[in-house]
Write an enzyme that holds these catalytic residues in place. Structure first.
Site, short mmCIF file in Angstrom:
data_model
loop_
_atom_site.label_atom_id
_atom_site.label_comp_id
_atom_site.label_asym_id
_atom_site.label_seq_id
_atom_site.Cartn_x
_atom_site.Cartn_y
_atom_site.Cartn_z
N CYS A 90 4.07 9.46 0.22
CA CYS A 90 2.59 9.98 0.25
C CYS A 90 2.73 10.66 -1.23
CB CYS A 90 2.10 10.70 1.18
SG CYS A 90 0.47 11.52 1.22
N HIS B 206 3.90 4.66 12.73
CA HIS B 206 4.14 4.68 11.23
C HIS B 206 5.28 5.51 11.00
CE1 HIS B 206 3.23 3.92 6.69
NE2 HIS B 206 3.56 5.46 6.95
N ARG C 40 0.77 -1.14 -0.06
CA ARG C 40 0.16 0.06 0.03
C ARG C 40 0.87 1.19 0.09
NH1 ARG C 40 -1.00 4.77 2.44
NH2 ARG C 40 -0.55 3.80 4.52
#
Lengths: 300, 300
Positions: free
Chosen positions: A239, A206, A13
């Site tokens: 991201c 994270h 992911r």
């Protein structure tokens, strides 16, 4: 008894979502299968988001439905709205991960709503997922700093974490989305999260290794009792909506660290570094993790 | 009062010695001058070794004699034998660093003698340097693991550190020459060194980031009170006689870490990263440090 850390594999992911090279559905499935063979027991396998915004995740439903199931193996999917949750439930996810970004500017860019609106959305999604018997995590993105607003104050973090706890997730994660945290931040902010969440909601962290503090931050987390850590094979990741957000902390770097510290991860270093080589070939690029190049120690 | 760390800049020596591209004498001098402008106050500027074995250091005498002197600024030179010491003293070094490798195999490859012989040599060099009024450090190479013999046992390290302490240096350094240490090792081995050396010999730690544990190890050192750390601009570096020994921990990565932790280094991050860009141009390669690419936080 040996101390244990749970590494949640996020390469399928977070590892892939920012990559220009689109992997085939088969390759994504193979990546998950490889992680399982290396010993991973929790894997964030995809995100159920708008394919127009994150093209790499367009085949989320196909990936999810094709994955082999095993007792004790949990697949997570990231969701941001009701449509995503429906898809995740239809794909029979074991967990959902709902993201709330700590700053309004980044939250709007990431998911088109303010932080408060994202918390309300998270509360609704968590309630629905729970009715469906699915484990829920809420991740607070940019908990340690924002690429748009800069510093995220302790007061702001407290406020957001309180809203997130009120939303009632089974687990709460703090994310250093742009890799700016240092060990003192990690300890301070995890302790604040623990204080607000109380002893019954497990915490997860994270990390990104953008500024080479990822491994040090993992050690700091352990020192305050947080033993569930996200990591990505090869250190792939970033991201799409945060400028210069580079690699997640590499799974193999953490496995080396913890092996040498006498902390059990359940992962096999050599097997993970084999997959780094495989993934680098698929992505046609060198990934930032150290161990695939340096090798373990002592040499096996 | 703010805690302070002393970063000893080793890019002109350990940073360059393994590089195929030979820098001009002028560029080496500029590298030192740049480090000084960034705030460095201790710099290992060269090694006085056999140019046939380490071609990059052939102009050690010229570099040393051309460097600008300032009060409070100390230049160190690495020496391995009497010839090297004579050259270092002729060049008016402020400090010498004498290396002893913890394992016989590596010590023979590095300097053509056993560890015990190297300790005897170090004792003689330290005595002579002291007569000349020069500060002395002995560095124990491969204190955390050897590329040839593998694990370096605690017993072996104790034995070598005891011999080194008996040699009477002003400072004792442990070196993770091949970048295998993890924070638990750092704490354990520094504590052993402290126990043997006693409170009057300051300790120093030399780290490599080969397996991305360098920053975590720096934090561990601080936690056991060791506040003098070697680092190299850009993370340049590696030992020519140790296979796969890659970059020293990068100066700028430590400056970012400590700035954010509220620990004073006296170094300016932006000035250091400017020099990374300059050095990458001179070496025609990308260096492994993170901060030159990621930038500080918050963005200045």
């Amino acid at each position: 008894m040996k101390q244990t850390v749970e590494i949640l594999e996020v390469s399928p992911r977070d590892g892939l979502q920012n990559e220009k090279t689109i992997l085939t559905t088969e390759d994504k499935i193979e990546l998950v299968e490889r992680a399982v063979r290396s010993g991973a027991r929790r894997i964030e396998v995809t995100s159920f988001v708008n394919p127009a915004r994150v093209p790499q995740m367009a085949d989320a439903d196909d990936v999810m439905s094709a994955l082999p199931r095993q007792p004790g193996l949990r697949y997570a999917g990231l969701v941001m709205n009701r449509r995503g949750l429906e898809r995740a439930l239809a794909g029979r996810v074991d967990e959902i991960d709902v993201v709330v970004v700590a700053t309004d500017t980044f939250c709007r860019r990431n998911q088109g709503m303010s932080t408060v609106e994202a918390c309300d959305m998270a509360a609704a999604l968590v309630a629905d997922a729970r009715s469906a018997g699915v484990f829920t995590t809420i991740t607070v993105g940019a908990s340690f700093g924002c690429p748009f607003e800069g510093e995220v104050s302790i007061e702001r973090l407290r406020e957001v974490v309180q809203r997130v706890v009120d939303a009632g997730p089974d687990e709460l994660a703090l994310a250093d989305t742009i890799g700016v945290a240092v060990p003192t931040d990690v300890k301070q902010r995890l302790e604040i999260a623990r204080e607000i969440a109380g002893p019954d909601i497990p915490l997860r962290l994270h990390l990104h290794d953008t500024r080479h503090t990822g491994v040090a931050n993992a050690v700091a987390a352990l020192e305050v009792g947080v033993t569930t850590l996200d990591a990505s094979i090869g250190g792939a990741g970033g991201c799409p909506f945060a400028p210069k957000a580079t690699g997640n902390v590499a799974t193999e770097d953490l496995v080396y660290l913890f092996d040498r510290m006498g902390v059990r991860t359940g992962l096999d270093l050599e097997s993970v570094t084999d997959t780094v080589a495989w993934l680098e070939e698929r992505l046609a690029k060198t990934l930032p993790g150290a161990l695939a190049r340096a090798g373990g120690f002592p040499a096996s």
